[in-house]
Design an enzyme around this catalytic site. Structure first.
Site, PDB file in Angstrom:
ATOM      1  N   LYS A 185      14.679 -52.135   6.691  1.00 53.04           N
ATOM      2  CA  LYS A 185      15.480 -51.055   6.102  1.00 53.04           C
ATOM      3  C   LYS A 185      16.973 -51.286   6.366  1.00 53.04           C
ATOM      4  O   LYS A 185      17.820 -50.917   5.545  1.00 53.04           O
ATOM      5  CB  LYS A 185      15.011 -49.699   6.644  1.00 53.04           C
ATOM      6  CG  LYS A 185      13.604 -49.326   6.189  1.00 53.04           C
ATOM      7  CD  LYS A 185      13.550 -49.174   4.685  1.00 53.04           C
ATOM      8  CE  LYS A 185      12.164 -49.206   4.112  1.00 53.04           C
ATOM      9  NZ  LYS A 185      12.104 -49.006   2.662  1.00 53.04           N
ATOM     10  N   SER A 241      16.260 -47.196   1.384  1.00 52.03           N
ATOM     11  CA  SER A 241      16.368 -47.684   2.759  1.00 52.03           C
ATOM     12  C   SER A 241      15.774 -46.591   3.646  1.00 52.03           C
ATOM     13  O   SER A 241      14.705 -46.047   3.336  1.00 52.03           O
ATOM     14  CB  SER A 241      17.844 -47.969   3.070  1.00 52.03           C
ATOM     15  OG  SER A 241      18.040 -48.275   4.414  1.00 52.03           O
ATOM     16  N   TYR A 283       9.868 -53.141  10.415  1.00 48.50           N
ATOM     17  CA  TYR A 283      10.164 -52.096   9.421  1.00 48.50           C
ATOM     18  C   TYR A 283      11.630 -51.671   9.508  1.00 48.50           C
ATOM     19  O   TYR A 283      12.347 -51.658   8.497  1.00 48.50           O
ATOM     20  CB  TYR A 283       9.262 -50.879   9.622  1.00 48.50           C
ATOM     21  CG  TYR A 283       9.628 -49.743   8.699  1.00 48.50           C
ATOM     22  CD1 TYR A 283       9.293 -49.792   7.347  1.00 48.50           C
ATOM     23  CD2 TYR A 283      10.344 -48.633   9.156  1.00 48.50           C
ATOM     24  CE1 TYR A 283       9.660 -48.781   6.475  1.00 48.50           C
ATOM     25  CE2 TYR A 283      10.711 -47.613   8.297  1.00 48.50           C
ATOM     26  CZ  TYR A 283      10.359 -47.692   6.961  1.00 48.50           C
ATOM     27  OH  TYR A 283      10.737 -46.685   6.097  1.00 48.50           O
TER      28      TYR A 283
HETATM   29  N1  LIG Z   1       8.020 -41.121   4.552  1.00 49.15           N
HETATM   30  C1  LIG Z   1       9.064 -41.349   5.342  1.00 49.15           C
HETATM   31  O1  LIG Z   1       9.198 -40.733   6.415  1.00 49.15           O
HETATM   32  C2  LIG Z   1      10.138 -42.332   4.904  1.00 49.15           C
HETATM   33  C3  LIG Z   1      11.389 -42.280   5.528  1.00 49.15           C
HETATM   34  C4  LIG Z   1      12.382 -43.182   5.154  1.00 49.15           C
HETATM   35  C5  LIG Z   1      12.128 -44.121   4.172  1.00 49.15           C
HETATM   36  N2  LIG Z   1      10.910 -44.156   3.573  1.00 49.15           N
HETATM   37  C6  LIG Z   1      10.680 -45.165   2.536  1.00 49.15           C
HETATM   38  O2  LIG Z   1      10.336 -44.509   1.326  1.00 49.15           O
HETATM   39  C7  LIG Z   1       9.630 -45.430   0.486  1.00 49.15           C
HETATM   40  C8  LIG Z   1       8.425 -44.728  -0.098  1.00 49.15           C
HETATM   41  O3  LIG Z   1       7.528 -44.421   0.956  1.00 49.15           O
HETATM   42  P1  LIG Z   1       6.761 -43.027   1.038  1.00 49.15           P
HETATM   43  O4  LIG Z   1       7.196 -42.370   2.272  1.00 49.15           O
HETATM   44  O5  LIG Z   1       6.853 -42.300  -0.246  1.00 49.15           O
HETATM   45  O6  LIG Z   1       5.271 -43.550   1.324  1.00 49.15           O
HETATM   46  P2  LIG Z   1       3.974 -43.641   0.406  1.00 49.15           P
HETATM   47  O7  LIG Z   1       3.574 -42.295  -0.081  1.00 49.15           O
HETATM   48  O8  LIG Z   1       3.002 -44.425   1.229  1.00 49.15           O
HETATM   49  O9  LIG Z   1       4.432 -44.494  -0.851  1.00 49.15           O
HETATM   50  C9  LIG Z   1       4.501 -45.902  -0.837  1.00 49.15           C
HETATM   51  C10 LIG Z   1       4.475 -46.399  -2.259  1.00 49.15           C
HETATM   52  O10 LIG Z   1       4.624 -47.835  -2.225  1.00 49.15           O
HETATM   53  C11 LIG Z   1       3.546 -48.412  -2.969  1.00 49.15           C
HETATM   54  N3  LIG Z   1       3.139 -49.706  -2.435  1.00 49.15           N
HETATM   55  C12 LIG Z   1       2.723 -49.990  -1.169  1.00 49.15           C
HETATM   56  N4  LIG Z   1       2.374 -51.295  -1.110  1.00 49.15           N
HETATM   57  C13 LIG Z   1       2.574 -51.807  -2.343  1.00 49.15           C
HETATM   58  C14 LIG Z   1       2.380 -53.099  -2.913  1.00 49.15           C
HETATM   59  N5  LIG Z   1       1.937 -54.125  -2.173  1.00 49.15           N
HETATM   60  N6  LIG Z   1       2.669 -53.290  -4.213  1.00 49.15           N
HETATM   61  C15 LIG Z   1       3.117 -52.259  -4.975  1.00 49.15           C
HETATM   62  N7  LIG Z   1       3.318 -51.013  -4.502  1.00 49.15           N
HETATM   63  C16 LIG Z   1       3.046 -50.806  -3.202  1.00 49.15           C
HETATM   64  C17 LIG Z   1       2.408 -47.427  -2.828  1.00 49.15           C
HETATM   65  O11 LIG Z   1       1.469 -47.644  -3.864  1.00 49.15           O
HETATM   66  P3  LIG Z   1      -0.070 -48.031  -3.543  1.00 49.15           P
HETATM   67  O12 LIG Z   1      -0.656 -46.842  -2.871  1.00 49.15           O
HETATM   68  O13 LIG Z   1      -0.618 -48.339  -4.891  1.00 49.15           O
HETATM   69  O14 LIG Z   1      -0.038 -49.233  -2.636  1.00 49.15           O
HETATM   70  C18 LIG Z   1       3.160 -46.104  -2.969  1.00 49.15           C
HETATM   71  O15 LIG Z   1       3.383 -45.831  -4.323  1.00 49.15           O
HETATM   72  C19 LIG Z   1       9.293 -46.634   1.366  1.00 49.15           C
HETATM   73  O16 LIG Z   1      10.189 -47.686   1.085  1.00 49.15           O
HETATM   74  C20 LIG Z   1       9.527 -46.115   2.776  1.00 49.15           C
HETATM   75  O17 LIG Z   1       9.895 -47.141   3.661  1.00 49.15           O
HETATM   76  C21 LIG Z   1       9.906 -43.291   3.911  1.00 49.15           C
END
Ligand SMILES: NC(=O)c1ccc[n+]([C@@H]2O[C@H](COP(=O)([O-])OP(=O)(O)OC[C@H]3O[C@@H](n4cnc5c(N)ncnc54)[C@H](OP(=O)(O)O)[C@@H]3O)[C@@H](O)[C@H]2O)c1
Length: 275
Positions: free
Chosen positions: A159, A141, A155
């Protein structure tokens, strides 16, 4: 039919980069074989790096925003013939910008990926965990779940959905041997902001982004301990979440707006934000 194995199996979605990759590393370095899913070619590189930890790594390239992609992943998991010990439903994207201007297709893609795919995957894999009397599910989340999210409205709502879903299913599964944990990161140093088109916001520009490896470690530990959720964020962001509990929603929305409004990023790098 599942094949008995000494080595537990973990499934991690969105494991090609960021928090998902770091979660996969946590599993691989703690004795799990892993099935990792993502959409793009980078997944192959991630699988090669994870393979260095000496565990089996099965990469599954699939678009989890589509029914077909989710079915591809389910089929690949079933083909292992092994029970899933841990399921980390982590893949997610953001869409930044004014709600009346953002592309509807991008928003629907977000809903399909952030909401529909974890619901379907949990529904497909939880019954077997319950039947075996053992299993763990981690929903990624966000602290964005704790406040309205102007300029990334769908978004933040997605979450909040995951946080509520996670706590609800957890309660339903009390006494079954299956635990459900919500991972709630704050702003983390990944590709998230660039992909969401949020680099020109104060949240996108904050200097206080957490290291995805630290976030994943906290998430993994909480999952193994069977905790209901973990806020894996800096002290300032934790304090923001705590103080937000006492604020009415319009006040929280106004506070959040300062962090997520496009074109408001500036040189003040001391700001924090939810994401
Ligand atoms: N970064 C932050 O500040 C933050 C804070 C709170 C929560 N989150 C959450 O953490 C989680 C991971 O995000 P992250 O920050 O690590 O960002 P990220 O580096 O952009 O990682 C996103 C991941 O999701 C995959 N993905 C995106 N679209 C997809 C699709 N259609 N089918 C399959 N895989 C898909 C991407 O793979 P591809 O590149 O192959 O598409 C990548 O592996 C997310 O749920 C995000 O909402 C992030």
């Amino acid at each position: 039919m599942t094949v008995p194995s000494e080595t537990p199996l973990a499934v991690i979605t969105g494991a090609s980069s960021g928090i998902g990759y770091a979660l996969a590393e946590q599993f691989a370095t703690n004795g799990f074989d892993v099935v990792i899913a993502a959409e793009d070619e980078e997944l192959r590189t991630a699988a090669e790096s994870l393979g260095a930890h000496g565990r089996s790594v099965l990469p599954v390239r699939c678009d989890l925003a589509t029914e077909r992609g989710v079915e591809q992943l389910c089929a690949a998991i079933a083909a292992t013939g092994r029970p899933v010990d841990s399921l980390a439903l982590n893949a997610g994207v953001g869409v930044g910008g004014p709600f009346v201007e953002t592309d509807l297709r991008a928003e629907l893609n977000l809903l399909a990926l952030n909401i529909t795919s974890p619901v379907v995957l949990a529904k497909r894999l939880l019954p077997d965990m319950v039947a075996r009397g053992h299993g763990r599910v981690l929903f990624t989340s966000s602290i964005a779940a704790t406040a309205p999210g102007p300029f990334y409205a769908t978004y933040a709502a997605s979450k909040a959905f995951l946080y509520s879903l996670s706590e609800s299913i957890r309660d339903e599964l009390k006494g079954t041997g299956v635990t459900v944990t919500a991972l709630m990161p704050g702003p983390t140093d990944t590709e998230f902001f660039a992909r969401a088109g949020m680099e020109d916001t104060r949240a996108g520009e904050t200097a206080h982004k957490d290291d995805p490896a630290d976030v994943a470690e906290r998430g993994f530990k909480a999952l193994m301990a069977g905790k209901h959720h973990v806020v894996a964020a800096s002290f300032v962001n934790k304090a923001m979440v705590a103080s937000g509990r006492l604020m009415p929603e319009p006040a929280k929305a106004a506070m959040q707006r300062r962090l997520t409004e496009p074109g408001k990023g500036d040189d003040d790098k001391d700001r924090n934000g939810r994401c």
